[in-house]
Design a protein around this motif. Structure first.
Motif, PDB file in Angstrom:
ATOM      1  N   PHE A 126       0.849  -1.178   0.000  1.00 54.72           N
ATOM      2  CA  PHE A 126       0.000   0.000   0.000  1.00 54.72           C
ATOM      3  C   PHE A 126       0.892   1.237   0.000  1.00 54.72           C
ATOM      4  CE2 PHE A 126      -2.273  -3.394   2.161  1.00 54.72           C
ATOM      5  CZ  PHE A 126      -3.506  -3.379   1.533  1.00 54.72           C
ATOM      6  N   ARG A 127       0.641   2.145  -0.914  1.00 51.87           N
ATOM      7  CA  ARG A 127       1.442   3.359  -1.032  1.00 51.87           C
ATOM      8  C   ARG A 127       0.825   4.497  -0.221  1.00 51.87           C
ATOM      9  NH1 ARG A 127       4.979   4.688  -4.970  1.00 51.87           N
ATOM     10  NH2 ARG A 127       5.703   2.605  -4.447  1.00 51.87           N
ATOM     11  N   ILE A 128       1.646   5.207   0.546  1.00 53.02           N
ATOM     12  CA  ILE A 128       1.195   6.353   1.334  1.00 53.02           C
ATOM     13  C   ILE A 128       1.942   7.590   0.865  1.00 53.02           C
ATOM     14  CG2 ILE A 128       1.001   7.378   3.628  1.00 53.02           C
ATOM     15  CD1 ILE A 128       0.990   4.613   4.807  1.00 53.02           C
ATOM     16  N   ASP A 129       1.201   8.598   0.451  1.00 57.52           N
ATOM     17  CA  ASP A 129       1.786   9.890   0.130  1.00 57.52           C
ATOM     18  C   ASP A 129       1.649  10.771   1.362  1.00 57.52           C
ATOM     19  OD1 ASP A 129       2.527  12.383  -0.809  1.00 57.52           O
ATOM     20  OD2 ASP A 129       1.603  12.084  -2.767  1.00 57.52           O
ATOM     21  N   THR A 130       2.755  11.257   1.885  1.00 57.47           N
ATOM     22  CA  THR A 130       2.746  11.957   3.170  1.00 57.47           C
ATOM     23  C   THR A 130       2.561  13.458   3.047  1.00 57.47           C
ATOM     24  OG1 THR A 130       5.149  12.163   3.126  1.00 57.47           O
ATOM     25  CG2 THR A 130       4.230  10.211   4.208  1.00 57.47           C
ATOM     26  N   GLU A 131       2.454  13.980   1.835  1.00 59.10           N
ATOM     27  CA  GLU A 131       2.344  15.432   1.686  1.00 59.10           C
ATOM     28  C   GLU A 131       1.075  15.954   2.361  1.00 59.10           C
ATOM     29  OE1 GLU A 131       2.390  18.959  -1.692  1.00 59.10           O
ATOM     30  OE2 GLU A 131       2.278  16.875  -2.312  1.00 59.10           O
ATOM     31  N   GLY A 132       1.239  17.018   3.106  1.00 57.09           N
ATOM     32  CA  GLY A 132       0.107  17.656   3.744  1.00 57.09           C
ATOM     33  C   GLY A 132      -0.371  16.997   5.020  1.00 57.09           C
ATOM     34  N   ARG A 133       0.254  15.894   5.426  1.00 59.31           N
ATOM     35  CA  ARG A 133      -0.178  15.222   6.642  1.00 59.31           C
ATOM     36  C   ARG A 133       0.261  16.016   7.868  1.00 59.31           C
ATOM     37  NH1 ARG A 133      -2.091  10.336   6.736  1.00 59.31           N
ATOM     38  NH2 ARG A 133      -1.323  10.077   8.866  1.00 59.31           N
ATOM     39  N   ARG A 134      -0.569  15.996   8.900  1.00 55.37           N
ATOM     40  CA  ARG A 134      -0.235  16.715  10.124  1.00 55.37           C
ATOM     41  C   ARG A 134       0.995  16.133  10.799  1.00 55.37           C
ATOM     42  NH1 ARG A 134      -6.316  17.152  12.799  1.00 55.37           N
ATOM     43  NH2 ARG A 134      -7.326  18.128  11.000  1.00 55.37           N
ATOM     44  N   ASP A 135       1.247  14.829  10.607  1.00 57.90           N
ATOM     45  CA  ASP A 135       2.385  14.186  11.262  1.00 57.90           C
ATOM     46  C   ASP A 135       3.688  14.386  10.503  1.00 57.90           C
ATOM     47  OD1 ASP A 135       2.142  12.420   9.070  1.00 57.90           O
ATOM     48  OD2 ASP A 135       0.883  11.064  10.232  1.00 57.90           O
ATOM     49  N   ARG A 136       3.666  15.163   9.405  1.00 57.84           N
ATOM     50  CA  ARG A 136       4.860  15.461   8.618  1.00 57.84           C
ATOM     51  C   ARG A 136       5.538  14.202   8.080  1.00 57.84           C
ATOM     52  NH1 ARG A 136       7.948  20.454  11.710  1.00 57.84           N
ATOM     53  NH2 ARG A 136       6.096  21.605  12.346  1.00 57.84           N
ATOM     54  N   GLY A 137       4.792  13.139   7.944  1.00 55.65           N
ATOM     55  CA  GLY A 137       5.351  11.917   7.389  1.00 55.65           C
ATOM     56  C   GLY A 137       5.983  10.984   8.393  1.00 55.65           C
ATOM     57  N   ASP A 138       6.013  11.366   9.662  1.00 57.57           N
ATOM     58  CA  ASP A 138       6.533  10.469  10.698  1.00 57.57           C
ATOM     59  C   ASP A 138       5.355   9.679  11.259  1.00 57.57           C
ATOM     60  OD1 ASP A 138       7.681   9.151  12.801  1.00 57.57           O
ATOM     61  OD2 ASP A 138       7.971  10.947  14.027  1.00 57.57           O
ATOM     62  N   LEU A 139       5.224   8.423  10.831  1.00 59.17           N
ATOM     63  CA  LEU A 139       4.076   7.592  11.202  1.00 59.17           C
ATOM     64  C   LEU A 139       4.358   6.702  12.400  1.00 59.17           C
ATOM     65  CD1 LEU A 139       2.937   6.435   7.627  1.00 59.17           C
ATOM     66  CD2 LEU A 139       2.292   8.500   8.885  1.00 59.17           C
ATOM     67  N   SER A 140       5.439   6.944  13.119  1.00 58.57           N
ATOM     68  CA  SER A 140       5.857   6.008  14.163  1.00 58.57           C
ATOM     69  C   SER A 140       4.951   6.018  15.389  1.00 58.57           C
ATOM     70  CB  SER A 140       7.302   6.301  14.582  1.00 58.57           C
ATOM     71  OG  SER A 140       7.439   7.619  15.074  1.00 58.57           O
ATOM     72  N   TYR A 141       3.947   6.896  15.434  1.00 53.74           N
ATOM     73  CA  TYR A 141       2.988   6.854  16.541  1.00 53.74           C
ATOM     74  C   TYR A 141       1.919   5.785  16.311  1.00 53.74           C
ATOM     75  CZ  TYR A 141       0.101   9.665  13.378  1.00 53.74           C
ATOM     76  OH  TYR A 141      -0.602  10.129  12.287  1.00 53.74           O
ATOM     77  N   PHE A 142       1.864   5.213  15.094  1.00 53.32           N
ATOM     78  CA  PHE A 142       0.977   4.073  14.859  1.00 53.32           C
ATOM     79  C   PHE A 142       1.646   2.825  15.431  1.00 53.32           C
ATOM     80  CE2 PHE A 142      -0.636   6.758  11.271  1.00 53.32           C
ATOM     81  CZ  PHE A 142      -1.952   6.851  11.726  1.00 53.32           C
ATOM     82  N   ASN A 143       0.962   2.144  16.324  1.00 50.37           N
ATOM     83  CA  ASN A 143       1.560   1.020  17.041  1.00 50.37           C
ATOM     84  C   ASN A 143       1.300  -0.333  16.400  1.00 50.37           C
ATOM     85  OD1 ASN A 143       2.570   2.626  19.298  1.00 50.37           O
ATOM     86  ND2 ASN A 143       0.424   2.928  19.824  1.00 50.37           N
ATOM     87  N   SER A 144       0.371  -0.406  15.457  1.00 49.86           N
ATOM     88  CA  SER A 144       0.038  -1.710  14.884  1.00 49.86           C
ATOM     89  C   SER A 144      -0.578  -1.548  13.505  1.00 49.86           C
ATOM     90  CB  SER A 144      -0.950  -2.453  15.802  1.00 49.86           C
ATOM     91  OG  SER A 144      -2.159  -1.711  15.917  1.00 49.86           O
ATOM     92  N   LEU A 145      -0.566  -2.650  12.764  1.00 48.12           N
ATOM     93  CA  LEU A 145      -1.311  -2.760  11.515  1.00 48.12           C
ATOM     94  C   LEU A 145      -2.435  -3.755  11.763  1.00 48.12           C
ATOM     95  CD1 LEU A 145      -1.170  -1.734   8.522  1.00 48.12           C
ATOM     96  CD2 LEU A 145      -0.215  -3.967   7.966  1.00 48.12           C
ATOM     97  N   GLU A 146      -3.672  -3.304  11.555  1.00 49.78           N
ATOM     98  CA  GLU A 146      -4.822  -4.122  11.901  1.00 49.78           C
ATOM     99  C   GLU A 146      -5.531  -4.660  10.667  1.00 49.78           C
ATOM    100  OE1 GLU A 146      -6.122  -2.003  16.128  1.00 49.78           O
ATOM    101  OE2 GLU A 146      -7.299  -1.602  14.305  1.00 49.78           O
ATOM    102  N   VAL A 147      -6.125  -5.829  10.828  1.00 49.02           N
ATOM    103  CA  VAL A 147      -7.035  -6.404   9.846  1.00 49.02           C
ATOM    104  C   VAL A 147      -8.437  -6.217  10.401  1.00 49.02           C
ATOM    105  CG1 VAL A 147      -7.728  -8.493   8.608  1.00 49.02           C
ATOM    106  CG2 VAL A 147      -5.306  -8.091   9.132  1.00 49.02           C
ATOM    107  N   VAL A 148      -9.250  -5.431   9.685  1.00 53.21           N
ATOM    108  CA  VAL A 148     -10.565  -5.038  10.196  1.00 53.21           C
ATOM    109  C   VAL A 148     -11.654  -5.662   9.333  1.00 53.21           C
ATOM    110  CG1 VAL A 148     -12.036  -3.110  10.864  1.00 53.21           C
ATOM    111  CG2 VAL A 148      -9.541  -2.864  10.945  1.00 53.21           C
ATOM    112  N   HIS A 149     -12.503  -6.454   9.967  1.00 59.74           N
ATOM    113  CA  HIS A 149     -13.620  -7.095   9.274  1.00 59.74           C
ATOM    114  C   HIS A 149     -14.720  -6.074   9.012  1.00 59.74           C
ATOM    115  CE1 HIS A 149     -17.318  -9.605   8.953  1.00 59.74           C
ATOM    116  NE2 HIS A 149     -16.500 -10.437   8.327  1.00 59.74           N
ATOM    117  N   GLU A 150     -15.548  -6.372   8.031  1.00 58.12           N
ATOM    118  CA  GLU A 150     -16.693  -5.521   7.749  1.00 58.12           C
ATOM    119  C   GLU A 150     -17.527  -5.346   9.021  1.00 58.12           C
ATOM    120  OE1 GLU A 150     -20.536  -5.376   4.698  1.00 58.12           O
ATOM    121  OE2 GLU A 150     -19.232  -7.129   4.763  1.00 58.12           O
ATOM    122  N   GLY A 151     -17.840  -4.103   9.337  1.00 56.13           N
ATOM    123  CA  GLY A 151     -18.546  -3.813  10.587  1.00 56.13           C
ATOM    124  C   GLY A 151     -17.634  -3.225  11.642  1.00 56.13           C
ATOM    125  N   GLY A 152     -16.314  -3.256  11.399  1.00 52.67           N
ATOM    126  CA  GLY A 152     -15.367  -2.603  12.290  1.00 52.67           C
ATOM    127  C   GLY A 152     -14.682  -3.494  13.304  1.00 52.67           C
TER     128      GLY A 152
END
Length: 271
Positions: free
Chosen positions: A153-179
């Protein structure tokens, strides 16, 4: 063959500050830049059109957490830990050749053939579950159908509030339909600590910074915004700069106020 899914945006915004990239990425702690000094070399002669070359102004330490890692730099790794068998595979976050970011799933498989959403999340799993988190929303990356496979998955960081530093995300989740989260991969980041040794001390309520503080393990951990609090006053209350407060809270816009009763993160360790 790797399937690559894009996340829209313009050119990357990671390139704002390049001066400290090398030292930070190797794990070194740069000393503060020297104060400007006069240019060395022979003085210009009277009547000459030659002038000394001015010394560049050092980049303030407060502005150095924007950085540009080289292409193919691995920023984070993880693996899905799901005892129910709903998902498996490895995760790698790396700098792409065009200096955007790729979130790669290797050997990914899921038993949910109806399609699952892959999202970066501040949720914590494993040993760090229950620790403070930045109050930021999840970042959905895309949907995977069927057995999965290798996907990026490609992420373009331009304009993001985090300035492209995504290290505050602690996990990658698999989310089923319904959340419902059916699997998660805790992430280990190699992004350096941009403010080593930063410690917040609460000096007490002040004008435009009268919110309530919650401690965690003896240190300020979160702040509940009160009335007409503003980011600059809150930063001064805790003895830090506005840039440092925004680093701790990438969900906050520099040019906006604070909404009453919302929560700010004050923890460096649990950013």
């Amino acid at each position: 063959m790797v399937k690559r899914l894009g996340l829209g945006g313009g050119r990357a915004a990671l390139a704002a500050t390049l001066l400290v990239a090398g030292g930070l990425l190797c794990g070194c702690t740069d000393s503060p830049p020297p104060a400007p000094t006069a240019a060395h070399g022979p003085a210009a002669r009277v009547g000459s059109d030659t002038t000394p070359t001015p010394t560049p102004t050092p980049v303030p330490l407060d502005d150095q957490f924007e950085y540009l890692p080289p292409a193919n730099t691995v920023l984070a790794t993880g693996s899905f830990q799901d005892v129910t068998g709903r998902a498996s595979g490895a995760v790698t976050v790396r700098v792409a050749s065009d200096l955007k970011l790729d979130v790669e799933l290797t050997g990914f498989s899921t038993s949910d053939e109806s399609g699952v959403t892959i999202a970066l999340s501040v949720d914590r799993f494993g040993p760090s579950a229950g620790a403070p988190t930045v109050p930021a929303v999840d970042l959905p990356l895309g949907v995977v159908y069927g057995a999965g496979g290798d996907t990026a998955f490609r992420i373009d960081t331009e304009g993001r509030r985090d300035r492209g530093d995504l290290s505050y995300f602690n996990s990658l989740e698999v989310v089923h339909e319904g959340g419902t989260v059916v699997a998660a991969a805790p992430l280990t980041w190699t992004v350096p600590d941009f403010y080593p040794g930063l410690r917040l001390v609460d000096s007490g309520p002040a004008d435009y910074a009268r919110g309530r503080v919650t401690d965690y393990r003896g240190r300020p951990a979160s702040y509940e915004v009160w009335g007409n609090d503003n980011p600059g006053a809150v930063a001064r209350r805790f003895g830090i700069t506005l840039n440092q407060l925004l680093y701790l809270n990438p969900q906050v816009r520099r040019d906006s106020g604070l909404e009453r009763d919302t929560r700010l993160n004050l923890s460096v360790d649990y950013r």
